[in-house]
Design a protein around this motif. Sequence first.
Motif, PDB file in Angstrom:
ATOM      1  N   VAL A   1      30.007 -30.795 -19.014  1.00 28.42           N
ATOM      2  CA  VAL A   1      29.554 -30.744 -20.397  1.00 28.42           C
ATOM      3  C   VAL A   1      28.743 -29.464 -20.559  1.00 28.42           C
ATOM      4  CG1 VAL A   1      27.478 -32.139 -19.975  1.00 28.42           C
ATOM      5  CG2 VAL A   1      28.422 -32.006 -22.260  1.00 28.42           C
ATOM      6  N   PHE A   2      28.972 -28.767 -21.671  1.00 30.06           N
ATOM      7  CA  PHE A   2      28.238 -27.549 -21.990  1.00 30.06           C
ATOM      8  C   PHE A   2      27.265 -27.871 -23.113  1.00 30.06           C
ATOM      9  CE2 PHE A   2      32.103 -26.176 -20.041  1.00 30.06           C
ATOM     10  CZ  PHE A   2      31.768 -25.042 -19.321  1.00 30.06           C
ATOM     11  N   ARG A   3      26.000 -27.623 -22.910  1.00 28.98           N
ATOM     12  CA  ARG A   3      24.978 -27.853 -23.939  1.00 28.98           C
ATOM     13  C   ARG A   3      24.462 -26.484 -24.378  1.00 28.98           C
ATOM     14  NH1 ARG A   3      22.003 -31.739 -21.663  1.00 28.98           N
ATOM     15  NH2 ARG A   3      23.278 -33.252 -22.740  1.00 28.98           N
ATOM     16  N   VAL A   4      24.602 -26.195 -25.654  1.00 33.68           N
ATOM     17  CA  VAL A   4      24.230 -24.890 -26.181  1.00 33.68           C
ATOM     18  C   VAL A   4      22.999 -25.034 -27.071  1.00 33.68           C
ATOM     19  CG1 VAL A   4      24.979 -22.929 -27.570  1.00 33.68           C
ATOM     20  CG2 VAL A   4      26.628 -24.130 -26.116  1.00 33.68           C
ATOM     21  N   LYS A   5      21.979 -24.220 -26.787  1.00 26.55           N
ATOM     22  CA  LYS A   5      20.776 -24.130 -27.615  1.00 26.55           C
ATOM     23  C   LYS A   5      20.537 -22.662 -27.885  1.00 26.55           C
ATOM     24  CE  LYS A   5      18.148 -28.221 -26.301  1.00 26.55           C
ATOM     25  NZ  LYS A   5      16.880 -28.708 -25.747  1.00 26.55           N
TER      26      LYS A   5
ATOM     27  N   HIS B   1      21.093 -19.081 -28.018  1.00 27.61           N
ATOM     28  CA  HIS B   1      22.012 -18.202 -27.300  1.00 27.61           C
ATOM     29  C   HIS B   1      22.074 -18.534 -25.819  1.00 27.61           C
ATOM     30  CE1 HIS B   1      22.845 -15.636 -30.703  1.00 27.61           C
ATOM     31  NE2 HIS B   1      21.550 -15.669 -31.000  1.00 27.61           N
ATOM     32  N   GLN B   2      21.688 -19.754 -25.454  1.00 23.64           N
ATOM     33  CA  GLN B   2      21.744 -20.165 -24.051  1.00 23.64           C
ATOM     34  C   GLN B   2      22.587 -21.424 -23.914  1.00 23.64           C
ATOM     35  OE1 GLN B   2      17.665 -20.608 -22.775  1.00 23.64           O
ATOM     36  NE2 GLN B   2      17.571 -18.469 -22.164  1.00 23.64           N
ATOM     37  N   ALA B   3      23.261 -21.541 -22.788  1.00 25.92           N
ATOM     38  CA  ALA B   3      24.067 -22.724 -22.519  1.00 25.92           C
ATOM     39  C   ALA B   3      23.740 -23.237 -21.124  1.00 25.92           C
ATOM     40  CB  ALA B   3      25.552 -22.394 -22.616  1.00 25.92           C
ATOM     41  N   SER B   4      23.751 -24.549 -20.991  1.00 29.83           N
ATOM     42  CA  SER B   4      23.615 -25.147 -19.669  1.00 29.83           C
ATOM     43  C   SER B   4      24.862 -25.974 -19.403  1.00 29.83           C
ATOM     44  CB  SER B   4      22.352 -26.014 -19.584  1.00 29.83           C
ATOM     45  OG  SER B   4      22.413 -27.066 -20.518  1.00 29.83           O
ATOM     46  N   VAL B   5      25.184 -26.125 -18.145  1.00 34.86           N
ATOM     47  CA  VAL B   5      26.373 -26.865 -17.734  1.00 34.86           C
ATOM     48  C   VAL B   5      25.927 -28.011 -16.849  1.00 34.86           C
ATOM     49  CG1 VAL B   5      28.585 -26.727 -16.520  1.00 34.86           C
ATOM     50  CG2 VAL B   5      27.715 -24.737 -17.754  1.00 34.86           C
ATOM     51  N   ALA B   6      26.500 -29.185 -17.090  1.00 36.39           N
ATOM     52  CA  ALA B   6      26.163 -30.349 -16.267  1.00 36.39           C
ATOM     53  C   ALA B   6      27.427 -31.128 -15.952  1.00 36.39           C
ATOM     54  CB  ALA B   6      25.164 -31.238 -17.002  1.00 36.39           C
ATOM     55  N   ALA B   7      27.430 -31.784 -14.823  1.00 40.68           N
ATOM     56  CA  ALA B   7      28.534 -32.670 -14.477  1.00 40.68           C
ATOM     57  C   ALA B   7      28.378 -33.943 -15.297  1.00 40.68           C
ATOM     58  CB  ALA B   7      28.484 -32.989 -12.984  1.00 40.68           C
ATOM     59  N   THR B   8      29.497 -34.496 -15.742  1.00 41.31           N
ATOM     60  CA  THR B   8      29.457 -35.762 -16.467  1.00 41.31           C
ATOM     61  C   THR B   8      29.856 -36.868 -15.505  1.00 41.31           C
ATOM     62  OG1 THR B   8      31.739 -35.533 -17.210  1.00 41.31           O
ATOM     63  CG2 THR B   8      30.040 -34.699 -18.675  1.00 41.31           C
ATOM     64  N   PRO B   9      29.225 -38.027 -15.623  1.00 43.66           N
ATOM     65  CA  PRO B   9      29.574 -39.103 -14.699  1.00 43.66           C
ATOM     66  C   PRO B   9      30.964 -39.652 -14.998  1.00 43.66           C
ATOM     67  CG  PRO B   9      28.045 -39.890 -16.355  1.00 43.66           C
ATOM     68  CD  PRO B   9      28.182 -38.406 -16.554  1.00 43.66           C
ATOM     69  N   ASP B  10      31.636 -40.077 -13.977  1.00 40.11           N
ATOM     70  CA  ASP B  10      32.912 -40.761 -14.145  1.00 40.11           C
ATOM     71  C   ASP B  10      32.592 -42.170 -14.635  1.00 40.11           C
ATOM     72  OD1 ASP B  10      35.349 -42.051 -13.929  1.00 40.11           O
ATOM     73  OD2 ASP B  10      35.817 -41.208 -11.966  1.00 40.11           O
ATOM     74  N   LEU B  11      33.145 -42.560 -15.770  1.00 38.22           N
ATOM     75  CA  LEU B  11      32.824 -43.859 -16.348  1.00 38.22           C
ATOM     76  C   LEU B  11      33.162 -45.010 -15.411  1.00 38.22           C
ATOM     77  CD1 LEU B  11      33.826 -43.313 -20.076  1.00 38.22           C
ATOM     78  CD2 LEU B  11      31.563 -43.189 -19.027  1.00 38.22           C
ATOM     79  N   ILE B  12      34.153 -44.838 -14.572  1.00 32.01           N
ATOM     80  CA  ILE B  12      34.493 -45.883 -13.603  1.00 32.01           C
ATOM     81  C   ILE B  12      33.328 -46.090 -12.637  1.00 32.01           C
ATOM     82  CG2 ILE B  12      36.048 -46.511 -11.708  1.00 32.01           C
ATOM     83  CD1 ILE B  12      37.290 -46.726 -14.526  1.00 32.01           C
ATOM     84  N   ASP B  13      32.614 -45.015 -12.291  1.00 30.21           N
ATOM     85  CA  ASP B  13      31.459 -45.127 -11.396  1.00 30.21           C
ATOM     86  C   ASP B  13      30.344 -45.945 -12.032  1.00 30.21           C
ATOM     87  OD1 ASP B  13      32.770 -43.587  -9.528  1.00 30.21           O
ATOM     88  OD2 ASP B  13      31.756 -41.729 -10.087  1.00 30.21           O
ATOM     89  N   LEU B  14      30.320 -46.026 -13.375  1.00 35.74           N
ATOM     90  CA  LEU B  14      29.269 -46.766 -14.067  1.00 35.74           C
ATOM     91  C   LEU B  14      29.589 -48.253 -14.198  1.00 35.74           C
ATOM     92  CD1 LEU B  14      28.473 -44.216 -16.916  1.00 35.74           C
ATOM     93  CD2 LEU B  14      27.256 -44.556 -14.762  1.00 35.74           C
TER      94      LEU B  14
END
Length: 89
Positions: free
Chosen positions: A32-36, A38-51
Amino acid sequence: MDVAAKITSKGQVTVPKSVRDALGVKEGDMLVFRVKGHQASVAATPDLIDLAGVVGVPDDVRDKGWSEIKVRAWQARADRVAGRRATSD
């Protein structure tokens, strides 16, 4: 950790191995890319099956259809709101 990556003419970026390792992602995983501003951060999204199984299911709604569960939840909420109003009058 600061790691640079170049954008291709198609707007694609290869996530550097050190970043993939740090995030614990592999081929097929979603980011997932989160933009604020002029900056962006990248994070892994959880696999819904893992939840699966993280949230407990009360016995009284186990094996019920989603529409029945929603009706029960709305009714319980309405009862709580009505009860609060009755005691506050």
